[in-house]
Scaffold this active site. Sequence first.
Site, PDB file in Angstrom:
ATOM      1  N   ASP A 193       9.739  22.549  34.790  1.00  0.00           N
ATOM      2  CA  ASP A 193       8.843  22.346  33.637  1.00  0.00           C
ATOM      3  C   ASP A 193       9.474  21.518  32.521  1.00  0.00           C
ATOM      4  O   ASP A 193       9.206  21.751  31.341  1.00  0.00           O
ATOM      5  CB  ASP A 193       8.394  23.704  33.047  1.00  0.00           C
ATOM      6  CG  ASP A 193       7.565  24.509  34.038  1.00  0.00           C
ATOM      7  OD1 ASP A 193       6.930  23.905  34.913  1.00  0.00           O
ATOM      8  OD2 ASP A 193       7.561  25.742  33.925  1.00  0.00           O
ATOM      9  N   SER A 251       0.323  20.563  28.993  1.00  0.00           N
ATOM     10  CA  SER A 251       1.069  19.300  29.108  1.00  0.00           C
ATOM     11  C   SER A 251       1.035  18.815  30.553  1.00  0.00           C
ATOM     12  O   SER A 251       1.225  19.608  31.483  1.00  0.00           O
ATOM     13  CB  SER A 251       2.542  19.506  28.743  1.00  0.00           C
ATOM     14  OG  SER A 251       2.691  20.177  27.517  1.00  0.00           O
ATOM     15  N   ASN A 263       2.945  17.219  37.282  1.00  0.00           N
ATOM     16  CA  ASN A 263       2.643  18.651  37.198  1.00  0.00           C
ATOM     17  C   ASN A 263       1.882  18.911  35.898  1.00  0.00           C
ATOM     18  O   ASN A 263       1.999  18.142  34.945  1.00  0.00           O
ATOM     19  CB  ASN A 263       3.938  19.466  37.201  1.00  0.00           C
ATOM     20  CG  ASN A 263       3.677  20.962  37.207  1.00  0.00           C
ATOM     21  OD1 ASN A 263       2.773  21.447  37.902  1.00  0.00           O
ATOM     22  ND2 ASN A 263       4.439  21.710  36.424  1.00  0.00           N
ATOM     23  N   HIS A 274       1.258  22.010  33.032  1.00  0.00           N
ATOM     24  CA  HIS A 274       1.835  23.283  32.606  1.00  0.00           C
ATOM     25  C   HIS A 274       1.062  23.796  31.393  1.00  0.00           C
ATOM     26  O   HIS A 274       0.776  23.024  30.473  1.00  0.00           O
ATOM     27  CB  HIS A 274       3.315  23.085  32.255  1.00  0.00           C
ATOM     28  CG  HIS A 274       3.980  24.358  31.861  1.00  0.00           C
ATOM     29  ND1 HIS A 274       4.340  25.321  32.786  1.00  0.00           N
ATOM     30  CD2 HIS A 274       4.311  24.849  30.650  1.00  0.00           C
ATOM     31  CE1 HIS A 274       4.877  26.348  32.150  1.00  0.00           C
ATOM     32  NE2 HIS A 274       4.879  26.089  30.855  1.00  0.00           N
TER      33      HIS A 274
END
Length: 221
Positions: free
Chosen positions: A147, A138, A109, A111
């Site tokens: 997250d 990040s 992911n 973020h």
Amino acid sequence: MTDARCAVVVLISGNGTNLQALIDKSTDSNYHVTAVISNNPNAFGLQRARRAGIPTAVLSHRQFRDRETFDTALMGEIEKHENHLIVLAGFMRILSPMFVSHFHGRILNIHPSLLPLYPGTGTHRRVIEAGDRDHGASVHFVTEALDSGPVIVQGKVKVTATDTDDTLMAKVAAREHKIYPYAVSLFASGLLRMEGQQAVMEGKPLPPCGIDFESLSPNQV
Ligand code: GRF
């Protein structure tokens, strides 16, 4: 003919600028995008994928009674395509533990903050309100906690007195478009893995903030 490159399935919900950066970089990299799946039928990223000749699918979460049912269908859709890595690129859905464990260590992911600072939404505003001088993005492995999976790489920007939410968003997005293809190609190289709750590079755990993209030399990125 089979393609030896790392097969990446990208999940999106919106504009898809990170998807575009991943597609652009894939033309001379060790990965390729095998499918783009959106939970939003109007996501502009779907057009980006079609333009690049990548198969797309839409799975609207509104048509499912709960998170598990949606995630089960999403897993089924992903499994129709070759998938070594699942890349969340602005995918605005929290994934169930079932989904995360099914693709354990194979979900990334991005973020828009320097994690562990500012998980959740509204990061640019929160950075301005806190008076921070540094901000960024990040890329991390996805674990069950929102997250907060192990960080792989961070790209940084300076916050100036004249920055607004919009200018910060633009600055951070420019770093995102560099660090996401970089992280995906690290994974594709086989050098990067998640072991336990750590990101491990060539057998060594990465520091908690991951690799500092700004400290890399041009031949490393
Ligand atoms: C990015 O800010 C990313 O950090 C966050 O969602 C946004 C996606 O933007 N996870 P885009 O759809 O890739 O343009």
